[in-house]
Scaffold this motif. Structure first.
Motif, short mmCIF file in Angstrom:
data_model
loop_
_atom_site.label_atom_id
_atom_site.label_comp_id
_atom_site.label_asym_id
_atom_site.label_seq_id
_atom_site.Cartn_x
_atom_site.Cartn_y
_atom_site.Cartn_z
N GLU A 3 -16.45 34.46 -35.51
CA GLU A 3 -17.10 33.16 -35.29
C GLU A 3 -17.55 32.49 -36.58
O GLU A 3 -17.97 31.33 -36.56
CB GLU A 3 -18.34 33.34 -34.41
N GLY A 4 -17.48 33.21 -37.69
CA GLY A 4 -18.07 32.73 -38.92
C GLY A 4 -19.29 33.57 -39.26
O GLY A 4 -19.81 34.31 -38.41
N ARG A 44 -21.02 30.32 -38.55
CA ARG A 44 -20.95 30.06 -37.12
C ARG A 44 -21.98 29.02 -36.71
O ARG A 44 -22.85 28.63 -37.52
CB ARG A 44 -21.16 31.35 -36.33
N LEU A 62 -13.30 33.34 -41.01
CA LEU A 62 -13.20 33.28 -39.54
C LEU A 62 -12.43 34.47 -39.00
O LEU A 62 -12.81 35.07 -37.98
CB LEU A 62 -12.51 31.97 -39.13
N LYS A 63 -11.37 34.87 -39.69
CA LYS A 63 -10.58 36.02 -39.27
C LYS A 63 -11.40 37.30 -39.33
O LYS A 63 -11.33 38.15 -38.43
CB LYS A 63 -9.34 36.14 -40.16
N ALA A 113 -12.20 29.68 -45.77
CA ALA A 113 -12.71 29.45 -44.42
C ALA A 113 -11.90 30.21 -43.38
O ALA A 113 -12.45 30.84 -42.46
CB ALA A 113 -12.72 27.96 -44.10
N THR A 173 -14.81 37.60 -39.26
CA THR A 173 -16.05 37.61 -38.50
C THR A 173 -15.91 37.18 -37.05
O THR A 173 -16.81 37.41 -36.24
CB THR A 173 -17.08 36.67 -39.16
N VAL A 209 -17.78 28.16 -43.37
CA VAL A 209 -17.73 29.62 -43.34
C VAL A 209 -18.80 30.23 -42.44
O VAL A 209 -18.93 31.45 -42.37
CB VAL A 209 -17.86 30.21 -44.77
#
Length: 352
Positions: free
Chosen positions: A240-241, A263, A235-236, A231, A238, A261
């Protein structure tokens, strides 16, 4: 005229459940096609993870399982054109459907509430000769090998159908997480997502072999769920996820990971088939607060399969297949249960 024996070889599931056995028999009767049916002499069949449901008695199945068979038509029923004789066809999960309900009339025969399934309601493809409904078989294009076509009949079609659910929501360049990316379904999903839909794929699985296959299939990033904080890494990557995720494994852990995983306003597509008593472990409050959509997806339409077979014929989609001899079936089923199969296992059916 092809000589058709009265008996054949087949892999037979006995005592389904924790103490199941798979025994190879050479005295299984060869079926006779009914008016709308054909008899197919099989050359190979893929092994699907849903075979695990059958042998462990998660649901009721036939003693002869398998639903990714490829072979040649050797006999036709009374209402079937003899022009089908000698044609190379695929025998898949959808044996037939009612063709009359609202879903069938919209082309969604695979969602028909009255459908009949190969290996579940009628004997499957782990045998030399299989009966199929002529109205629902799939013609295999020339130039596409039997071993390549077999896994497309279920594994490929399942991922084609799952990604179709996202066509109106995702655009080229969007992020998608595919869990189980190194398995029979997952690696084909990665290929379709990356090569056809032009999505940025984050592949989730475990082990170096599955990492290699996932990246070769077109994943931009591979994350090992056993050694990495998936997870946090998503996030790192993308910001936002991901815009969507397809959950291939039928495990509680994979389903629990899904909302972590993606947004807000993302879509979670559930593909895996866990034991029937397992519920989706996702908070209803979380779904409402974040605007998440959860969709279920089972195989796909015949039109989607035709598109997929053409993509394979063109070399765009390339299933990672390892072919095994028929006596290997018991060992391969055990490996499926332990999640030890890389890509797709295809079994060569004895010719005689």
């Amino acid at each position: 005229m092809t000589s058709i024996p009265n008996q054949q070889q087949a892999a037979v599931v006995q005592e389904p459940g924790d103490n199941f056995k798979i025994q190879l028999h050479d005295d299984v009767p060869v079926g006779t096609p009914g008016p709308e049916e054909i008899l197919v002499k099989l050359t190979c069949t893929g092994l699907c993870h849903s075979e695990v449901r059958a042998v462990l008695a998660w649901s009721s199945y036939q003693s002869i399982i398998g639903h990714e068979g490829v072979g040649t038509v050797v006999k036709t029923g009374a209402n079937v054109s003899p022009s089908l004789l000698g044609q190379r066809v695929g025998v898949k999960w959808l044996y037939n459907a009612c063709s009359n309900c609202s879903l069938c009339k919209r082309g969604f025969h695979h969602n028909c509430p009255n459908q009949v399934n190969t290996s579940r309601h009628v004997p499957g493809t782990l045998q030399q000769y299989a009966i199929a409904d002529a109205r629902f078989i799939t013609r295999i294009p020339e130039g596409l090998s039997d071993e390549t076509a077999a896994p497309l009949l279920c594994a490929g079609l399942t991922m084609m159908g799952a990604l179709k659910h996202l066509d109106t929501e995702l655009h080229p360049g969007d992020w998608i997480v595919i869990s189980g990316s190194g398995g029979g379904l997952g690696h084909l999903g990665v290929q379709i997502a990356a090569r056809v839909k032009k999505l940025r794929v984050i592949a989730i699985d475990s082990g170096e072999d599955k990492r290699k296959l996932s990246l070769e299939s077109g994943a931009e990033v591979f994350l090992d769920f056993k050694t990495e904080d998936v997870a946090a890494q998503v996030l790192k990557l993308t910001g936002e996820g991901a815009h969507a995720t397809i959950v291939v494994p039928g495990t509680k852990e994979a389903l629990q990971m899904a909302p972590l995983v993606v947004r807000n306003m993302a879509t979670i597509v559930c593909v895996g088939l866990p034991p029937n008593q397992m519920d989706i472990p996702v908070s209803a409050t979380l779904c409402a607060a974040r605007g998440l959509t959860i969709k279920g997806s089972s195989v796909g339409t015949e039109a989607q399969l035709q598109d997929l077979l053409q993509l394979a014929s063109d070399g765009v989609i390339t299933p990672a297949v390892e072919v095994f001899d028929f006596p290997e079936v018991p060992r391969l089923i055990d490996q499926l249960i332990k999640d030890e199969i890389i890509g797709r296992a295809v079994v060569r059916i004895p010719a005689n």
